[in-house]
Motif scaffolding. Structure first.
Motif, PDB file in Angstrom:
ATOM      1  N   GLY A   1       0.803  -1.213   0.000  1.00 59.30           N
ATOM      2  CA  GLY A   1       0.000   0.000   0.000  1.00 59.30           C
ATOM      3  C   GLY A   1       0.834   1.260   0.000  1.00 59.30           C
ATOM      4  O   GLY A   1       0.401   2.305   0.495  1.00 59.30           O
ATOM      5  N   THR A   2       2.031   1.204  -0.571  1.00 62.41           N
ATOM      6  CA  THR A   2       2.942   2.347  -0.558  1.00 62.41           C
ATOM      7  C   THR A   2       2.504   3.398  -1.582  1.00 62.41           C
ATOM      8  O   THR A   2       1.964   3.061  -2.637  1.00 62.41           O
ATOM      9  N   PRO A   3       2.746   4.678  -1.307  1.00 63.20           N
ATOM     10  CA  PRO A   3       2.284   5.736  -2.214  1.00 63.20           C
ATOM     11  C   PRO A   3       3.174   5.901  -3.434  1.00 63.20           C
ATOM     12  O   PRO A   3       4.336   5.477  -3.451  1.00 63.20           O
ATOM     13  N   ILE A   4       2.618   6.526  -4.462  1.00 64.23           N
ATOM     14  CA  ILE A   4       3.370   6.936  -5.643  1.00 64.23           C
ATOM     15  C   ILE A   4       3.517   8.453  -5.604  1.00 64.23           C
ATOM     16  O   ILE A   4       2.535   9.169  -5.393  1.00 64.23           O
ATOM     17  N   VAL A   5       4.753   8.920  -5.779  1.00 66.07           N
ATOM     18  CA  VAL A   5       5.050  10.347  -5.702  1.00 66.07           C
ATOM     19  C   VAL A   5       5.571  10.822  -7.060  1.00 66.07           C
ATOM     20  O   VAL A   5       6.452  10.181  -7.654  1.00 66.07           O
ATOM     21  N   ARG A   6       5.050  11.936  -7.540  1.00 63.56           N
ATOM     22  CA  ARG A   6       5.558  12.548  -8.771  1.00 63.56           C
ATOM     23  C   ARG A   6       6.804  13.370  -8.434  1.00 63.56           C
ATOM     24  O   ARG A   6       6.764  14.242  -7.560  1.00 63.56           O
ATOM     25  N   LEU A   7       7.906  13.098  -9.105  1.00 64.86           N
ATOM     26  CA  LEU A   7       9.167  13.782  -8.833  1.00 64.86           C
ATOM     27  C   LEU A   7       9.243  15.050  -9.683  1.00 64.86           C
ATOM     28  O   LEU A   7      10.089  15.208 -10.568  1.00 64.86           O
ATOM     29  N   SER A   8       8.352  15.974  -9.400  1.00 63.25           N
ATOM     30  CA  SER A   8       8.178  17.168 -10.225  1.00 63.25           C
ATOM     31  C   SER A   8       9.267  18.203 -10.007  1.00 63.25           C
ATOM     32  O   SER A   8       9.491  19.066 -10.861  1.00 63.25           O
ATOM     33  N   ARG A   9       9.968  18.159  -8.887  1.00 58.29           N
ATOM     34  CA  ARG A   9      11.031  19.131  -8.620  1.00 58.29           C
ATOM     35  C   ARG A   9      12.353  18.676  -9.246  1.00 58.29           C
ATOM     36  O   ARG A   9      13.044  19.460  -9.891  1.00 58.29           O
ATOM     37  N   LEU A  10      12.678  17.428  -9.058  1.00 57.75           N
ATOM     38  CA  LEU A  10      13.936  16.909  -9.583  1.00 57.75           C
ATOM     39  C   LEU A  10      13.941  16.895 -11.112  1.00 57.75           C
ATOM     40  O   LEU A  10      14.978  17.127 -11.751  1.00 57.75           O
ATOM     41  N   PHE A  11      12.770  16.670 -11.717  1.00 62.06           N
ATOM     42  CA  PHE A  11      12.667  16.611 -13.175  1.00 62.06           C
ATOM     43  C   PHE A  11      11.855  17.788 -13.714  1.00 62.06           C
ATOM     44  O   PHE A  11      11.156  17.665 -14.717  1.00 62.06           O
ATOM     45  N   ARG A  12      11.990  18.912 -13.067  1.00 60.01           N
ATOM     46  CA  ARG A  12      11.237  20.110 -13.429  1.00 60.01           C
ATOM     47  C   ARG A  12      11.507  20.544 -14.869  1.00 60.01           C
ATOM     48  O   ARG A  12      10.612  21.006 -15.576  1.00 60.01           O
ATOM     49  N   ASP A  13      12.736  20.414 -15.324  1.00 57.99           N
ATOM     50  CA  ASP A  13      13.111  20.888 -16.655  1.00 57.99           C
ATOM     51  C   ASP A  13      12.975  19.820 -17.735  1.00 57.99           C
ATOM     52  O   ASP A  13      13.379  20.042 -18.880  1.00 57.99           O
ATOM     53  N   SER A  14      12.415  18.683 -17.386  1.00 61.52           N
ATOM     54  CA  SER A  14      12.250  17.598 -18.345  1.00 61.52           C
ATOM     55  C   SER A  14      10.825  17.572 -18.883  1.00 61.52           C
ATOM     56  O   SER A  14       9.873  17.918 -18.192  1.00 61.52           O
ATOM     57  N   ARG A  15      10.697  17.121 -20.124  1.00 64.05           N
ATOM     58  CA  ARG A  15       9.365  16.932 -20.687  1.00 64.05           C
ATOM     59  C   ARG A  15       8.709  15.656 -20.171  1.00 64.05           C
ATOM     60  O   ARG A  15       7.519  15.422 -20.390  1.00 64.05           O
TER      61      ARG A  15
END
Length: 334
Positions: free
Chosen positions: A12-26
């Motif tokens: 039941g572990t969560p999924i996290v979007r790594l939006s800061r680390l990959f901020r400059d990626s499409r």
């Protein structure tokens, strides 16, 4: 929700979007946080699954002495599970085991067998397995989990993370990027996801110096990824691509992960992040990428998060790759 046992908290572990680390990626990069399991790692899943199903079908007697070759997360997970199921447990370890892991295993009541002789690949895996086989001969009632060949290893991830990912995500991902050692995690998740997402591309992340995909062996320090022998579970034809990451690259990515996302993760998490950074840099189109972060960072305070160790790994990295120098210096990585 009130659980009857800490083992009921596995999964039941969560999924996290790594939006800061990959901020400059499409690319959209997401990570399933297996470090949130109660024993601190993804290995809680096979430890619980293998032991509980073995007890249920009689392949593990109720008075068995469990033994496994592991200097890391599986040994900790098995020590926790065996403690709660009333089973004795012995971990066969080598000198690379971190002092933290050693003490955690002992706190759970696990026994330690230390192997000091290196194998023909320069590692300890073969000599650890030989010691396991010796214990099986010497001690009646001993049961070897054998994570390298046990089909229940990959099945625990098929029914675990695989099912959870399909439940939690509203649409398919393009790439599944996972670290590989026994290959149980990679095969279990990939097999389940491909049943629903047949176009999924599977990328294995292996350690530089590992022999899993035919590369020559060389010294490596971080546990949890790579191997000095090919496990029986590995099916190379099910992997679309392999990216090799060395210890220094893993450590730098770990430090970026905690700096940018506040996620304090272990060495194999850094390996998959570094691999995804390479993947994103060469993709011409936007893509959805999924990985898992297998364990927590506190077990790596004397390696990944130690500046002296990082400096040594940087020197080794540059010696092996004289044409390539990472932009991030040791001082910046610290």
């Amino acid at each position: 929700m009130i659980l009857d046992s800490i083992l009921d908290g596995v999964g039941g572990t969560p999924i996290v979007r790594l939006s800061r680390l990959f901020r400059d990626s499409r690319c959209e990069v997401m990570a399933k946080m297996e470090l949130c399991n109660p024993g601190g790692s993804v290995k809680d899943r096979p430890a619980r699954y293998i032991v509980e199903r073995g007890l249920a079908d009689g392949s593990i007697p109720s008075d068995a002495h469990i033994v496994e070759s592991s200097s890391g997360n599986l040994a900790i997970a098995l020590a926790m599970v065996c403690r709660l199921r009333g089973l004795r447990f012995t971990a066969v370890v080598d000198p690379k085991i971190s002092p933290t892991n050693l003490e955690i295993i002992r706190c759970y009541g696990g026994n330690i067998e230390l192997v000091t002789e290196k194998d023909r690949q320069g590692g300890y895996l073969e000599t650890r397995i030989e010691r396991v086989k010796q214990l099986l001969r010497e001690r009646p009632g001993t049961v070897w989990i054998n994570q390298y060949a046990n089909e229940r290893n990959w099945q625990s991830h098929y029914h675990g993370e695989g099912e959870e990912i399909l439940r939690d995500l509203d649409r398919p991902v393009d790439y599944l990027v996972l670290g590989v050692s026994t290959s149980g995690t990679l095969h279990g998740i990939a097999r389940r996801l491909r049943e629903s997402w047949p176009g999924l591309k599977v990328v294995a992340v292996d350690a530089a110096g590992s022999v899993l995909f035919g590369a020559p062996p060389c010294p490596r320090e971080l546990p949890g990824i790579g191997a000095s022998r090919v496990p029986e579970l590995l099916r190379r034809e099910e992997v679309g691509e392999v990216i090799h990451i060395d210890d220094y690259e893993s450590a730098v990515a770990c430090r970026e992960l905690v700096d940018r996302e506040g996620i304090f993760a272990g060495g194999s998490s850094g390996s998959v992040i570094a691999a995804i950074q390479r993947l994103c840099a060469r993709l011409s189109d936007a893509a959805r990428i999924l990985t898992i972060l297998p364990d927590r960072g506190e077990r790596y305070l004397d390696t990944v998060y130690n500046d002296e160790w990082l400096s040594r790994m940087r020197d080794r990295h540059l010696a092996r790759n004289p044409e390539r120098s990472l932009d991030l210096t040791v001082g910046q990585a610290a």
